[in-house]
Structure formats: C-alpha cells, structure tokens
Enzyme design. Structure first.
Site, PDB file in Angstrom:
ATOM      1  N   LYS A  26       0.831  -1.202   0.000  1.00 50.04           N
ATOM      2  CA  LYS A  26       0.000   0.000   0.000  1.00 50.04           C
ATOM      3  C   LYS A  26       0.868   1.255   0.000  1.00 50.04           C
ATOM      4  CE  LYS A  26      -3.814   0.069   2.363  1.00 50.04           C
ATOM      5  NZ  LYS A  26      -4.575  -0.177   3.591  1.00 50.04           N
ATOM      6  N   ARG A  96      -3.456   3.035   8.561  1.00 54.02           N
ATOM      7  CA  ARG A  96      -3.743   1.715   7.971  1.00 54.02           C
ATOM      8  C   ARG A  96      -2.482   0.861   7.934  1.00 54.02           C
ATOM      9  NH1 ARG A  96      -6.952   5.067   4.524  1.00 54.02           N
ATOM     10  NH2 ARG A  96      -9.092   4.301   4.243  1.00 54.02           N
ATOM     11  N   GLY A 105      -8.107  -7.343   5.140  1.00 52.71           N
ATOM     12  CA  GLY A 105      -8.982  -7.484   6.305  1.00 52.71           C
ATOM     13  C   GLY A 105      -8.356  -8.164   7.495  1.00 52.71           C
ATOM     14  N   MET A 107      -5.518  -7.210   9.212  1.00 52.41           N
ATOM     15  CA  MET A 107      -4.948  -6.321  10.224  1.00 52.41           C
ATOM     16  C   MET A 107      -5.874  -5.117  10.450  1.00 52.41           C
ATOM     17  SD  MET A 107      -0.887  -6.643   9.431  1.00 52.41           S
ATOM     18  CE  MET A 107      -1.058  -6.343   7.699  1.00 52.41           C
ATOM     19  N   ARG A 347      -3.803  -1.710  -6.078  1.00 53.20           N
ATOM     20  CA  ARG A 347      -3.017  -2.958  -5.989  1.00 53.20           C
ATOM     21  C   ARG A 347      -3.446  -3.862  -7.128  1.00 53.20           C
ATOM     22  NH1 ARG A 347      -6.015  -4.934  -0.421  1.00 53.20           N
ATOM     23  NH2 ARG A 347      -8.090  -5.032  -1.278  1.00 53.20           N
ATOM     24  N   HIS A 473      -7.200 -41.976   0.668  1.00 54.93           N
ATOM     25  CA  HIS A 473      -7.487 -42.763  -0.532  1.00 54.93           C
ATOM     26  C   HIS A 473      -8.535 -42.072  -1.379  1.00 54.93           C
ATOM     27  CE1 HIS A 473      -9.634 -45.935  -2.780  1.00 54.93           C
ATOM     28  NE2 HIS A 473      -8.405 -46.345  -3.019  1.00 54.93           N
ATOM     29  N   SER A 795      11.927 -43.808 -11.100  1.00 53.37           N
ATOM     30  CA  SER A 795      10.767 -42.948 -10.879  1.00 53.37           C
ATOM     31  C   SER A 795      10.610 -42.769  -9.374  1.00 53.37           C
ATOM     32  CB  SER A 795       9.513 -43.570 -11.487  1.00 53.37           C
ATOM     33  OG  SER A 795       8.423 -42.704 -11.280  1.00 53.37           O
ATOM     34  N   CYS A 862       6.484 -39.898  -9.724  1.00 56.81           N
ATOM     35  CA  CYS A 862       5.110 -40.312  -9.988  1.00 56.81           C
ATOM     36  C   CYS A 862       4.254 -40.277  -8.724  1.00 56.81           C
ATOM     37  CB  CYS A 862       5.064 -41.682 -10.638  1.00 56.81           C
ATOM     38  SG  CYS A 862       5.743 -42.997  -9.626  1.00 56.81           S
ATOM     39  N   TYR A 882      10.985 -35.875 -16.167  1.00 57.38           N
ATOM     40  CA  TYR A 882       9.546 -35.656 -16.271  1.00 57.38           C
ATOM     41  C   TYR A 882       8.872 -35.779 -14.913  1.00 57.38           C
ATOM     42  CZ  TYR A 882       8.957 -40.722 -15.864  1.00 57.38           C
ATOM     43  OH  TYR A 882       8.979 -42.001 -15.404  1.00 57.38           O
TER      44      TYR A 882
END
Lengths: 906, 906
Positions: A26, A96, A105, A107, A347, A473, A795, A862, A882
């Site tokens: 700000k 502020r 919101g 602080m 902002r 799961h 992997s 993976c 990958y």
C-alpha cells in the site's frame, strides 16, 4: 541512521513502487501514484523495519521515530492546508496497515483520528455539515475503542459493546439504518460510547489527538501478530518475519453529502476477466461502509456516469492509466469528496482462474505484456487452471441453497469441481445402479474409501467422506479420476445399517439428493445445479467445437505458451484407456505410473484364489486365469497411448488388501471357493500385518512369488507384441516397486528379461522396452548408484518416500498434522508439497548417484507431488526428466514446469 | 602365467601358511608343515584361482592345468616311491577340499583313488593284507559313486544305494560292524556296488586311475556350490566368491593292521580350554571312521601311550611344536601307518566361549601371545562371552532328555541361557504366582508377548513364544532383561482357553515342567537341570568370592584388556534400578536409553485415565497422579547409577498401546473408570492406526499434549534434585524421541528447559542436565545440522531408523526375510547387524552434519545394534562416543569396541 518515515503527497514522494519490501504494498503504491501525479491525500509510511524493531523490542520504537513522525505531520498539514487538533480547521488522519503482500482485512485500521469535543465542532463548522462531523466522531470513538483500546470481542459469542448500544438506540428510535439517526442521536451515541469505554477499561477516552495517533500506530503494528493474521500468513505462505508498514494519511470524506462518494474500482472484471472499469460505490458514505455491506452498493459501470459525470470520467481515465502503468489489472480504493476524486490505494487485483487466463491473454493481445510475463505464477497460479476444467455450481442455484439453509457443513476440498446427485452409501450399489440406469447421478458417501470401492467411485459423480484428509485414498483416487471430492467432513454421522447420514438435525437417506463443492468443501442438502466445463467439452467430450469456446481457446493459448518454455516432460498416472486418453487430451506425453492392482480388483476372485493357494503350482494356475485379463488391459492402454511411453508398475500392495476382513465377506469367499471358512480365516490372519506400509509388498512379493512377476511381465509383452503387430507403436517401461537393495532389482530384472525373451521367441517378433524401478524408500536413494546398475530408469515415488523419510503415515497423520500446521512445526502438508530439506535431499542424492553410475538415466516422479506446482518446480531444479500426475493435473504441471524455467532465468 | 599347482612333500613345499587365500587353509598348512620338517604325505594343491576360473567358465579348467597336474603326480610318485596305477606298487591318492576358512564337512572328499581290479591285487600283495586292500577298494567305489557319480541322495527320505547293499549284506551275514565282514564279503560288495552304479547311471565304474583323479578334482570344485556349502557360507559370512582349493595327496593307511591308527588331536581341550593334548583315535581304521562314529573312538590322553608309546610320544611333541609354531590351539588330523606318524591336516581349533577365554589367558601367561592378540576376534568372538554369563543345562541331564525323547522342537535361540520351570500361559498369572510363592520357576509360554506382559516376563525364568523372530518383542525384552528366550517355535499349538500346549502328540498343561535352551533353541518337555554362571554369582548375586572362580577371573582379565584399548564408551539400556545395577556390574558407564513407557505400564489405570480424557485439564489431573510414581522411578534409577549419566527418553509409543483392544478389557476399564463402554470403544477406535510405527507417537505426543512432556520433565528434575540433595551425584540427559524437524525439537526443548527452571526455583537448587534427541527417522539424519542447533546430544535409534530407511517393519518382515537371507538378497538380518550401506550412510551423514553445527556434540547409539559386535565396530568407525545395549550385552560391546581399535591399527 536508517530512514523510518517516507512522505508522499501533492505530486512528490520519498518512495516508489519498487520499495514494496520496506513500505509494504500500500505504501509503495501510494508513493508511486503521487509520483505520477495522481490525486492522493498527503501522508507518510512508517517502514516494515520499524515493525521488526517493534516486535524485537517488546513494543518499543527506534528512538529517532518520534521526531520523524512529527516532521511528517507538519508535512501533511502543509500539503492539506489544515492543522491536526486545530480548533478551526482540523486535519483528520487515517492509519492503515500495509504488508509486502496484501492481507485483506487481516490487520487493523483506524479512521477519523484527531476528533474530540473541540475539533468536532470545528469540523461541523468547516464542513458546514454538523451531522457529518458527529457521524465521523461516532465512527472514530467506536473504531478506536474496538481496535486501540481492545474492546472488540475476541470470540463470536461476545457482543461488541458499541454495536449493542447502537442497536439499542436504533430500536429506541425506530430506525433501520445508521444514517437515519439524527445529529442529536449521534451526540448521545458518542457520549454513551465514551461511558462504555470508561466502564470497560477504567480510563477516559483520550482527547489528545497526538495520543490518538500514536495509539493507532501501535494498534496497527500489533495487529501483525493477531490470530487472524497468523492463520492467513500460514495459509498463503507469507513469512511471519516480514512485518507490516503503517500508513498515516489525511482523511478525505465521502460522507460530506450527496456530491460525495466512496468505492472500489477494478480495471477489469475479477470473476471472468471481462475488460472495462467496474466496481462498487456508495454515495455519501465512508470506505468501510462498502466493505461492511450495511447498504447495498451501486455499480460503477452502471450508474456512476449518471450520478457524477465528471468524477466518473476522471475515475475511468485514472483506472486505465493505472492499469497501463502497473501493466496489470488494478483494484483501486477511491473517495469522491465534493466531486473531487481522491485515490486511497491501488493494488494488483485478485482474480479467479477464469479471469486470470482471460486477462493474461488479453494483456498480451493488447501489447501490454509479453507471453513470458503472461504465464508467470503471479498472473496465473497453476492451481487456478483447474477451475477451467471442472464443472461449477451455478452461482444463483448455490446462493439459493445457502439462503434456504441447506449448507450442511464445510470440510476439506479434496477434488475440485461441483457435483450433485443421490446419496449412495456402498460402492457396489453405486456400480449396480449406474449399470442398471446409466446416467444416474450419485454421490458416494462413505466414512472412508478403500481400493475395493474404486469401481463404485468411478460410477459416482462425486465422493464425500467423513474421515481422511487431502491425501486419503478418497482424495488421491478422486484427483486421479478427476472426480469431485469433499473429505474429512467429521460432523457427518454415517449409519450404514440404517442407511442414513445425519448432520445436526438434518437426516438424509440413501437416494436423497446431496451436492458437494470440491472447490470450497461445502456440502449441501438437496440439488444445486451445475455447469459443465467448456474445456472438457472441447477436449474430452468433443461435443463443442474449439472455435465456439473462448474459454477453451484461451486455455489452449496458455498451454501453448507453457509448452514453449518448459523443459520437464509431463506424464500422467492412469491405468484405464479412457483415463489415459483424457490425460493425452490434457497434454500428457506418456504414462508415468500405471498401477496394475486396479486391474486386479476387477478380477478379485482369481486374485483371491491365487492368494489362498499355498503351493506354487496352484498359484500359477490361478495366475494363468488372470493373464488374459491383464493382457487385455495392457492392450487397451497401449492402444490409447498410441506410441507414447507407458510405465507399468508391477503389483505393489500387500496381498491382504485383496482379502475381505469381515466374517460376511470371508464366508462368501469360502463358499465361492468351496473351502472351509477356517482356511480363509487362517490365511487372512497369517497375512495380517502390524504396519502394512512397511510389510510384504512391492518387489518383495515378486521376489518371494516370482510367478506373479512372470505373469505380469508376460501380459505386458504379449500385449505389446499384439499391439505392435496391429501396426501401433508401443513403448512399455516396466517398473519394479519398493526396491531397497541392488539385489532385489537384479533378481526382478533378470526374471522380466527372461520372460521378454521367451515371449519374443514365441511371437517371432520383439518390442523395445525398458526395465526400471521406483525410488520410494530412503535406502534406494542412498544407494542409487548400486541400483542404477540394473535400472534403465528411476521414478521417485514421493508418496511412500515421504512416509518413510518422515516416519509419517498419511493414513495416520491426521491427529497431529493440523496441530503441526497451526503451530508452525511444518510449513505445509508434506504430502501435498514435497519436503525439500528432507525428502528433497534424498531425491537430489538419488539423481546424482544414479546418473553417476549411468549418465543417461531417465528420471521421473510419480507421486501426488507430480501435480503440485511448488513440487514441479523442485523437480525441474533437481534435474528430473519428467513429472507424472493425475490427468486433471497435467495442465497444472505443464504451466508450473514453464514457470520453473522462467523463474530460473530471473 | 599364474601357477595353478603347488607341491609339498618330504621337507619341501612351494607354498606356506601365508598363502592361505590361494591354497586354502588346509593346503597352506600342509605346505607349512612340510617346510618345518613334519611328516606329511607328498601331494599338491590346486589353487582357489582355478576354482574361480572353473566357476566362471562353466566347469572348464585353465588350459595349462593338465600339464601341471601331470608333473605334480610325478613328484608324488617320486617322493612316495610308488606309482599311480602301477600293477606292482600302486600309489593311492586322496582328494580333499580346502577353503580359506574351514567349512567342516560342507564339501566333498574322495579317498583311495587309484584302485581298480588290477591295483587292488597289487595293494593286497604289497601290503600283505588282502582284506585291507578290498576294504579300501569297497570304500573307494562307494565314496566315488556317492560323490563323483552323484549317487548320494539329495533328500533325507532317499536311501544311499550303497548303504542299502551294505546293510543287506551285513544282515545276510549276521554281523554288526563293517570290519566283521570277510574279504570275500568285501569282494562281493565291490561287485554289487559296481552293478548298482551301472544300473543307476548307465555307465561302468571308471577303472582308469587318471579318469578317477580328474573326476574327484571336478567333484571337489563343484562341491563349493552345493546347498550345504551355500547355507554354511551365508551363516558364517563367508563370500561365495572365494572358492575352494583342491588338495591331492598320497594315501597313508591307518587300516593296515593293529599297528596302525587314525585320529584327531587337539593341543588343548576345546570345550573348557584345559591344557594338554587330547582327542580321539581308532586302531586299524581310516579317517572317516572317526568322524562317522561307526566305532566308539578311544581317547588319546587316556590310552594311546599304552597302545603305541613311540607314536604317542611323537604325536604329543608334534602337537606341542605345532601349537607353538602357530601360536594357537591346533586341531590335527593324523594317521599312524605301521607305527609311523603322518600328519594330514592342522588348523586352529574351534572352541567354546569358555575355552576361548581360558586359552587366550593361558597363552598370554605362557608368553606365547600378547594381550592385544588375546582379545582379537579370531581368538574371542565377542558373542561367545555370553556363554560365561548364562546358566547352562547340565550336559548329562540334557543328554538324558534327548535320549528320553523329550526334545519337542528346535526354534530360534533368542535369549541365551538355559531355563527350566512350570508352564504359565498368562503374564498376570506368572506375576501372581511368583508374588505368592517367591522362587517358583516359571516359563512364560505365549503365542507372542506385548508390553503389557513385561512384569510377567520379569517374574518368569524364561520366555517361549510361537510367533516372532530375533527382533520380536519377546526377544528384545528378554535380551534386555537377560532372560532365556526361545521364540518362533511355530509348531507349538497354544490353546489359551484349554490351557494347553501341543506339539505333535505331546500335550502339556499349565503347571507342567518345560525346559528351554536359549543357546540352541531347543525345547524339552519336563525338567532339565541347570548350572548357574559363575561370573553372575560373583558380579551380581555376590555369593561367590572372585578368588574362588577361575572363570570369573579370566572373564575379568579379558574385560580389563578390552577396556585398556577401546575408545567407545559402553552404556546400557535399562529402566529399572536392579537392571541398572546389573549393567554397572557388567561394566556399563551410564544408561543410554531409559524407556519411560515401561514405568507407565506399572500405573496403567492412571495412564488410561489420561488417554481417555478429552480435555487438557482432565489430562493434567490424571498426569498429576502419575507424577509421584515417575519421580520415584527416576530416583531409584539415579541412585543406582550413582553419578553415571542417565539418558531418559520421553514417552514414545502411540497411546493406543495402553488401551485394551478386546471387549473384555474395555468393559473392565469402563467399569473401573465409571464411564459407558461406548466412550471407551469410541476412543479406542479414534486412536486406531493403520501403521502405528509411522503414527502419532514420539515427540508428536509431547507436542500435541505438552502436559505429558511437562509431567515427565518435572518428574525427572524433582527426582534429580532429591537425589542430589541426598548427596548423590546425578546427570540426567533428557532425550526427545522421533524428531524429524528442527521445530519439533525446539518446541520440546523450550518446554523442558522451562520446567527445569521452575523446579530449580521451587527447590532452591539446580542440577546439570542435557537435552538431546533420538535420530531414528531418515529426515533427522538428513537435516542433522538443523536439529543439532537444539540438541546437546544425539542418540541413533537404529531399530526405527532401520525400519524407516528400509521401509521394513520388524513385526512384519518374517514372511520375506528368510527368503531374502536364503537367496542372498540381503547379507544378514538388518535388525541384528546394521545395514552399513544404507542405514550406516545415514548414521555417518548425521554424525558429520551434527558435528559441523556443534563440534563437541556427544553421539551414541541405543538400538539393539549397540550390542552386536559388527555394528559396534561400525559405530567406532563412524566416530560415535558410545554404544548402549542391554545389560547382558555390555561385556560383548566392551570387547567388540576394543577389537575395533585393534583392527583399525592393522
């Protein structure tokens, strides 16, 4: 000596937008706006360094601060032409917070500082509006009492003492809104408020404006450490060490009369990204009224031009300039005081995934940003792409459900999307119902799910569970299947026998409608309408032409840009042809993990026969029955992938997972297999494990029962030959799970290669293939050089690697992980984002040792981390080839991989 | 070109004792004996390199071998003055294996090579003993048929075809012993044997002596890879890659008449180490008769002098010379042929732990070896020290039990010693019985044991379980308590309800006598008498004066030498004063692991109350009741340790371990606590974990329930103050378990230090203490530098570290670990000997990172590995400060630590 206070006002400023770290977002933007000549009330920013000092010195300030603030006050007085505490022309101030990242919101703020019984009269006179002056005074005493003097209640049960008095007064006067109160009413309120303060605190309300302003500064600095702020920072990964700046600036008033207004403007729509200045405003009001929703605001794009043509024109032009200046959509707070526009904040605007993608594309098209900038994480957080793939609740329908009181609970948003359907408590029922009446929409509601429920989960629209978290799961499988999932809804009481679901007083039965929002974790009784995702319609359902969907086109554009930059490959975890095709449509370049056990559950009788056989020959006979099914499954998958590599993991879970643990199920099997119940019970007991995660599973199965590996290898190679014979390219990669010792992999590799040789001889043809291993227990990473002697690829199975490295079971970490998160023991859920210091160190070690032994070693990941943006970036940095993730995470991973490259360049 | 064949004979030899690796132990010593002028029949050794070549080339030999062997044969003929295959004066040969380490009886031997229908007549004539010649021929055909032609049965069920014929012939002739058969009987046997060979193999028995000798050589090389040899090597850690040498040498005969003999001599007694040549011999016999036990042998020290005074004198002198030459007790094979002594082998003698200690001490006293040499692992394997501490079965009583058919089964020898007592199936009963009638001897017989059984285990003489292996709860606790334990006796059927134990046809009831041998794993029905250990009587029971026990004095001597050299400290794992005192008597320098949960089980009601309380205040109230008990326990321990450091581990196991899982137990608690059964059931279900090893335990308890840590810390500091006030030095070291994140330890450390401060203020005094942590999950080792910021010491918990690093639960690895051992997937049980490549790498990393952050960091190990000699040596190499093990392993660890230093010097 460091500068503690930075001035701004009237076209000049000490700071600018680049000083964000020191001045907060700000403060930096206020300075920047002043510098580029925009109308900002004069003021000053106390730096975040002062906040750090304040925190480290038990609330003391640097000794030089007082003098600097005094000088800054004089600066404001000069620029604004009025004097703080003056009995004729008093200056009022706001105070502020403003941290490096916006924490809306979280602080504290204090407005109208400088009012007392003297200045209020002066303000009445100078403004020519007595009611306004007393309204401001009333607001100030209330806000100061709440924020600075600590009268704001800390729990929801307590009532704010000021609100109590206000409500009482309004009732007494028979009015509904605050601004229906008369000046006398307001005077009475100020007096009542001050009395309440005296009663509650034992002290008088401070009349001295200087005492007031220092009280407000202290309150704002202190609010950095309030609970809400802590929780917010934890959630958004903002370091507690940053601290906030404090912005003190001259008040301007939107509540001086009907030629005044206050509001919030966006330079483009934050929900869908549609171009054009828009937003909310209120005539004759102060800023917090817009946020508080006391009166229904008006829309800037609809009425402001009519209400205040000049101010509107100035606002729109200013907004456009600000967007161009900042090269991004702005969210602007403004006040119109007697037709003059004042800017209080700007902002970068928050936006949904839809808006993010549209804005990024539009700004590139408008020549404002480059494509590299368009796909940065600040503009399109990868996770937000998900919103473009999932069905959504129709906003009106959802709003109605809330107002009808049908919101039952809010739990963990585990699988994004929205789903509505009939409650079904049993997976087998779900499957049967959908088989009988295709198209029936069901929500599978379970305490928890298990591998046996998979086909029921596939049949349902969504899954709702009472237990388990984001790595349960239910959650894992839902994400892989792209199913909507809400889990861990602990206040659901599920009674399987009675077939009821109870939440508080609401009792729902099997077949009743229920709706779950996997974006928010909300659960509604009854139906909430959904809208399908356009991207899915184009790519997967193929019932929408690409040129008909702007959403799809923009999605495709972003993906194209991402692919241009990324270096990491992106594969998918899939074990069914449909799933695989879907993932390819989302851009998957291969399968990184095909779990073969899901196929096993489809032929559970044969599997059970195999497990219950004590002799190798009997097991082989049972496996022979499974062979054609597995072969068929692989053929389907190889065809769907059409030449892309497919990594098949050999059987992994412990055998007891395939056996029923309840007497009912055991009796049924005994009957089916025509053996005594005792035999089944004995075998189940024999196979019981205290810690199945660390038990007889993975390659330990294939080593002790080589016939299992042999059957699976045969199914893979026979399928590969058949598919190749049909003219389709095929690249199987066989992956041995849970390897810890070089000897384990050597054993399995030999077995697999022997089977390959045999099949190739039988078929008179051969197929290129690779044999590699999961690196999923710490030992494997520690001796990766030894293991690489036998592995053509690695992997990383980071789910299990996290469980073992941290000694933390994802089925059991519920009772402490939340506590850990809340108390900053861990920065985030290690099953969601890879633990870089611990697990990540092992991954790096594994990569280094593996490639030392075999320089061209292909390495992927993976685990579920493959679809988590932060983890994808880690994988890029660790030099992996990958990542592999569930189909719906493929676009996320593609974007994150591109961002990793762009961030590396910086 | 490498030399493949090494000659020896008549005072000369190509090799010597130093060429053990190339010539094997037997070959090297035969050469050495020749060189020092002892009477050895001429012969040659084919090197182990040829064995390696043979194994790597599918049974082919190096091309140059043939010519070398031909030359060697000529050398033997020349030295022995006779000719191989000669029809007048034939040379006969033996062919024996000989690896680097002795593998008695595991590989093959062929004697009397060179006999056929022609040479047998010549031998008859040259020896003047036709029966001898045909007896030798009969033996040769049988041995050759068995070993070279493969007629030896591979399973126990099959009968050896030659034994069958021999038995049949003896029956027919009505004689009992082989040497009652006539020459004609032997001739008939040779013919029958040859026919059997023709029938079974389709080939004639080879008459050509050259074919015979090459067949024998091939058979001996091949026998390196037979099953028995594999199993043996695995058990004794001999690499499969070494290979065996082959020794071919001229036959000398102990079966030419009553002026001939054959035997085995030891230079000192192998069982107790008593000085003096001793051993077995047989008049008129061949070597294998002694081993086979066909006739009862005579004792050298009793009768040989009378039987053959000259040969006896020569033998004793030769033995003494050999012992001096080799500087260790020798085990010598000899043959006396017509009063002339021939030596066929010498090697260092195998010996019991008792003998090892006595011999080591005696050899030092005799000036033959130094004390450094005396305590090498070759002379005193550390594990053997155990034999000096444990009660033993009286050999006569045990022999009787075997011959009475009371041996029920042989299972895993988990806790050394011998115990006899009444069967008791329930731990609570055991405790009650011993309380009522102190001194009652009980054997606790369980399917498995659990922490609740601990007091019952303490009350019993020994523990016998049907399930679990060397790392089961029963085994671990037994070793810690020094209890005799046999576990994993899987053919025991235990019926708790009926109160019976069934093995085959034998049914034993509660109260019946049973005896278990923890050295051998044997289980006997009925009583077998035991002898107490003298060392224990001196050190612990203190009812035997040191000067009265030579066994004790030698034990103390060895320990003194060990302490002189070792650098590692040795502590003990103990949680009761008695245990602690015992360990100190055995040389423990502190407690490295005091588990506090054992104390908790003694006050299970209060613990359960704490667990079942949902509110913090209620938990605190329950904990307040526990405080005095814990304080008392710690006071006892601190007093017993009298100033030595005591490492106390805070509560570690998951809370559900303290709750009963059966309805019966739950009802009982509900009644005791006066709550509904439902409440108990619900809490038990809530606390259920899928993988308790990876669940809510260790510091995760102390973090979520800080009141538990606070109570334990208070108990420790209050006890420390009380003990210090009583004038006893005290050094508590508080150890936080299962730490993985720096933040976890920071959290607990602060809590503990705050409590310390509070207690010290209350008591007006202070005590020096340390706070440290277990390193027992991989992450802790990986980030040891971060953790060391908050830790004053580390203690590696290698049990759990092994479980997590290998992803292998020691409760669940039974179904595959044996397979893994048998198939060389793992070299040994990783829970017994530390896995150096995997777990060891983490330990080294933890040490390095920890000391990088805090240079003086004290580091120990407190897993079961602390008492395993190989692991102790690893710990020395890794730079640890101490190992901690169960009391009875303390002497073992002291010796192993000294050996680590001595081996490092070499």
């Amino acid at each position: 000596m460091a500068k503690n206070v930075y001035l701004f006002g009237d076209g000049t400023a000490d700071g600018d937008a680049k000083l964000r770290e020191l001045l907060g977002g700000k403060g930096a933007n206020l300075a920047e706006m002043c510098k580029i000549g925009l109308p900002v009330p004069a003021g000053f920013t106390i730096t975040t360094d002062v906040c750090t000092y304040f925190n480290e010195h038990n609330g003391e300030y640097p000794p030089e601060l007082k003098a600097e603030v005094d000088a800054a006050m004089a600066f404001i007085e000069e620029k604004m032409g009025c004097k703080f505490g003056d009995k004729d022309n008093p200056l009022l101030l706001s105070c502020r917070s403003g941290a490096r990242e916006s924490m809306p919101g979280m602080m504290d703020t204090v407005l109208n500082i400088g009012l007392n019984d003297t200045t209020v009269e002066a303000l009445a006179k100078s403004s020519g509006n007595e009611r306004f002056a007393w309204d401001s005074y009333r607001r100030f005493v209330q806000m100061y009492g709440d924020v600075v003097l600590g009268l704001k209640p800390t729990s929801k049960e307590e009532e704010d003492p000021f609100e109590e008095i206000l409500d009482h007064t309004k009732k007494e006067k028979g009015v509904k809104f605050d601004n229906d109160l008369t000046t006398d009413d307001l005077k009475k309120l100020v007096s009542d408020f001050k009395n309440a303060i005296k009663t509650k605190t034992g002290n008088d309300f401070p009349d001295d404006p200087n005492e007031q302003v220092w009280g407000a500064i202290r309150a704002v600095f202190s609010s950095w450490n309030n609970d809400r702020a802590f929780v917010y920072r934890r959630q958004y990964g903002i370091p507690h060490s940053w601290g906030t700046a404090v912005n003190v600036m001259a008040m301007v008033f939107g509540n001086l009369g009907d030629d005044c207004a206050t509001g919030v403007a966006l330079t483009r729509d934050g929900s869908l990204g549609t171009p054009g200045v828009n937003g909310d405003y209120l005539i004759n009001a102060q800023g917090e009224d817009v946020v508080a929703g006391i009166r229904a605001p008006k829309r800037i794009e609809v009425e402001l031009e009519k209400d205040m043509p000049a101010a509107h024109k100035e606002l729109v032009e200013t907004c456009q300039n600000l967007e161009k200046h900042y090269r991004d959509v702005q969210d602007i707070e403004f006040t119109i005081q007697r037709e003059k526009l004042w800017l209080l904040q700007t902002r970068n605007a928050k936006r949904t995934g839809f808006a993010a993608v549209r804005i990024a594309c539009d700004l590139v098209q408008e020549g404002i940003i480059t494509k590299e900038e368009a796909i940065t994480v600040k503009r399109i957080p990868p996770d937000d792409l998900n919103q473009l793939l999932q069905p959504l609740f129709d906003p009106e329908s959802k709003k109605k459900a809330v107002s009808d009181g049908r919101l039952l609970t809010t739990a963990i948003n585990a699988g994004p999307g929205a789903a509505s359907g009939k409650i079904c408590f049993h997976a087998v029922d779900a499957e049967a119902i959908v088989q009988k009446t295709p198209g029936t929409k069901l929500i599978l509601v379970r305490r928890e799910t298990s591998p046996e429920d998979i086909r029921g989960m596939a049949a349902a629209q969504g899954i709702l569970t009472a237990l388990g978290g984001t790595s349960s799961h239910a959650a894992l499988v839902s994400r892989q299947m792209g199913k909507v999932c809400v889990c861990g809804a602990s206040n659901l009481e599920i009674d399987y026998k009675a077939g009821t679901l109870t939440v508080g007083d609401t009792v729902l039965k099997q077949g009743d409608d229920i709706s779950i929002d996997g974006f928010t974790g909300e659960v509604f009784a009854g139906e909430v309408e959904t809208r399908p995702s356009e991207v899915l319609q184009v790519l997967v359902e193929k019932n929408l032409a690409p040129e008909k969907s702007e959403v799809y086109q923009r999605f495709a554009q972003v993906m194209e840009w991402a692919d241009e930059f990324r270096k990491l490959g992106v594969r998918t975890n899939a074990d069914q042809p449909g799933q695989a095709s879907q993932a390819v449509a989302f851009g998957a370049e291969g399968i990184g993990l095909c779990r073969t056990e899901h196929m096993f559950f489809d032929h559970i009788d044969e599997i059970r026969e195999m497990i219950l056989s004590n002799a190798k020959m009997a097991r082989e006979a049972a496996l022979a029955k499974l062979l054609p099914f597995q072969r068929g499954d692989f053929e389907g998958l190889f065809k769907a992938m059409n030449g892309k590599p497919v990594t098949v993991r050999l059987l992994d879970p412990p055998l007891h997972e395939f056996l029923p643990h309840d007497e009912e199920g055991q009796k049924e099997i005994a009957k089916k297999m025509d053996v005594e119940l005792d035999v089944i019970v004995k075998r189940v007991n024999e196979l019981h494990e205290f810690n199945p995660m660390l038990g007889h599973r993975g390659c330990r199965l294939g080593i002790v029962y080589p016939e299992i590996t042999a059957m699976q290898a045969r199914a893979i190679f026979e399928a590969a030959c058949a598919v190749k014979a049909a003219g389709i390219e095929v690249h199987p990669e066989i992956m041995v799970p849970l390897v810890g010792f070089e000897t384990e992999l050597a054993n399995q590799t030999k077995l697999i290669r022997d089977v390959a040789q045999a099949v190739f001889e039988e078929k008179g043809m051969s197929v290129e293939y690779m044999v590699g291993t999961m690196i999923e227990i710490p030992r494997a990473a520690l001796v990766a050089d030894e293991i690489a002697k036998h592995a053509e690829f690695f992997s990383f199975g980071t789910n299990d690697l996290t469980q073992t490295t941290l000694g933390m079971s994802r089925d059991d970490y519920g009772p402490f992980i939340n506590y850990y998160r809340e108390h900053d023991i861990v920065p985030n859920d290690p099953f969601q984002t890879i633990d870089q210091n611990g697990v990540g160190k092992l991954v790096k070690m594994g990569v280094e040792l593996g490639r030392k032994e075999r320089s061209g070693l292909k390495i992927g990941i993976c685990g579920e981390h493959g679809g988590d943006p932060a983890s994808v970036k880690f994988c890029h940095g660790a030099g992996l080839n990958y990542v592999s993730c569930s189909p719906f995470r493929v676009p996320v991973a593609r974007l994150a991989a591109a961002q990793a490259v762009l961030e590396e360049k910086k």
